[in-house]
Design an enzyme around this catalytic site. Structure first.
Site, short mmCIF file in Angstrom:
data_model
loop_
_atom_site.label_atom_id
_atom_site.label_comp_id
_atom_site.label_asym_id
_atom_site.label_seq_id
_atom_site.Cartn_x
_atom_site.Cartn_y
_atom_site.Cartn_z
N ARG A 131 0.35 -1.46 0.25
CA ARG A 131 -0.02 0.12 -0.08
C ARG A 131 1.05 1.19 0.16
O ARG A 131 2.01 1.28 0.77
CB ARG A 131 -0.57 0.46 1.10
N LYS B 108 4.83 -8.00 11.30
CA LYS B 108 4.42 -8.56 9.52
C LYS B 108 4.77 -9.72 9.02
O LYS B 108 5.41 -9.72 8.62
CB LYS B 108 4.81 -6.49 8.48
N ARG C 119 -0.17 3.37 12.96
CA ARG C 119 1.21 2.57 14.22
C ARG C 119 0.88 3.21 15.56
O ARG C 119 -0.08 4.34 16.06
CB ARG C 119 2.53 3.54 13.80
#
Length: 332
Positions: free
Chosen positions: A125, A190, A329
């Site tokens: 993204r 991630k 975040r």
């Protein structure tokens, strides 16, 4: 496929076992000279394939390499998925699987699935680079047609994240979580990401491309280019004492899950997936910063609404943050 590409493919197939093969043996198997074998081995280095060579033994891919095989993938799909697909494409190297799927989507092709061993211009993204080494992870895109326009797609990236978690949980991985709007996490690192792109009429017939990237066994050198904490499934399975699934088998299960989701999403929307998303929300109750360019909003993450918008609590009130180009975040 050119003759040179076919030779390189056969070389990879030969080395994929992880066993040693001498230069002479490789030349005989491939029907080429020792000098030509050397040139092909150099090309593997250019692909980022880590080759080990030992005098007197030959060459090998340490640990082996399970290459994606179209016939194996097709056989691993459910009958219903096979009936819904128009094409299953397995590429060696491409710019990005999403780019390939978007080309099909622009022509109105629904039910197209593309996988690749390596992406030279993998994207996440907001234009971020998705590090895509050869043969070690999964890069997968699906194009799908919708008649009701973009409104039907609200929350789709979140539902895709849930579907990916369900596939991983079925493999024995029990501690994956979700970060709004499109990341699959393990221990706040991630593990996978989702990229959605659309073409067509935003208010009518349109095509959506769902791209997913899942880290399976990230080599050391490419990992240096990743700019955030990350994990791969090999590490996760070792930590959670569950078997590491094969690439082809796992890819087939992901395709089944994504095609099943896309086939029914226009009927149920995100509301059918919301509870499952909330159950895996890795940032629930945490103070976060939402940013878009220079603009930021800070508050406490309170889950998502029935459309997939993040609910951000500020001074006792909740505001809705919609995906698009927003990122989130935790406040350190």
């Amino acid at each position: 496929m050119s003759r040179d590409e076919a030779t390189l493919s056969r070389l990879l197939q030969t080395l994929s076992s992880g066993d040693y093969h001498s230069g002479d043996e490789l030349g005989q198997r491939l029907g080429i000279s020792r000098a030509a074998v050397w040139k092909q081995l150099q090309k593997l280095g250019e692909l980022g394939v880590e080759l080990e060579s030992v005098r007197g033994k030959g060459y090998r891919l340490k640990g082996g390499l399970e290459l994606l095989e179209r016939d194996c993938l097709w056989a691993g799909l459910s009958d219903l998925t096979r009936a819904r697909l128009t094409e299953l494409d397995v590429l060696s190297v491409t710019d990005s699987t999403n780019s390939q799927a978007m080309q099909r989507a622009a022509r109105g092709q629904s039910g197209y699935v593309c996988l690749a061993e390596q992406q030279t211009a993998g994207r996440g993204r907001r234009g971020r680079t998705w590090v895509s080494p050869f043969g070690r992870n999964l890069y997968l895109s699906v194009s799908w047609g919708f008649d009701g326009g973009a409104a039907q797609l609200e929350g789709l990236s979140l539902a895709v994240g849930v579907a990916m978690c369900q596939v991983l949980e079925a493999e024995g991985v029990k501690s994956v979580g979700l970060k709004w709007p499109n990341d699959v996490l393990w221990q706040q690192r991630k593990l996978a990401g989702v990229l959605l792109e659309m073409t067509g009429d935003p208010a009518g017939a349109c095509q959506v491309v769902v791209g997913v990237g899942l880290n399976l066994a990230m080599p050391g050198s490419p990992a240096l280019d990743i700019e955030q904490p990350w994990a791969d499934l090999e590490t996760v399975c070792a930590a959670e004492h569950c078997p590491m699934p094969g690439r082809n088998a796992l890819a087939a299960r992901l395709i089944d899950a994504l095609v099943g989701l896309l086939s029914s999403y226009h009927l149920e929307g995100f509301s059918a997936w919301r509870d499952d998303w909330l159950a895996r929300d890795a940032f629930a109750g945490r103070r976060v910063v939402i940013s878009s360019g220079a603009r930021t909003e800070e508050g406490i993450a309170r889950g998502v609404d029935i459309n997939g918008a993040l609910m951000l609590e500020q001074a006792g009130e909740r505001i809705l943050c919609h995906g698009g180009e927003l990122s989130m975040r935790a406040v350190s």
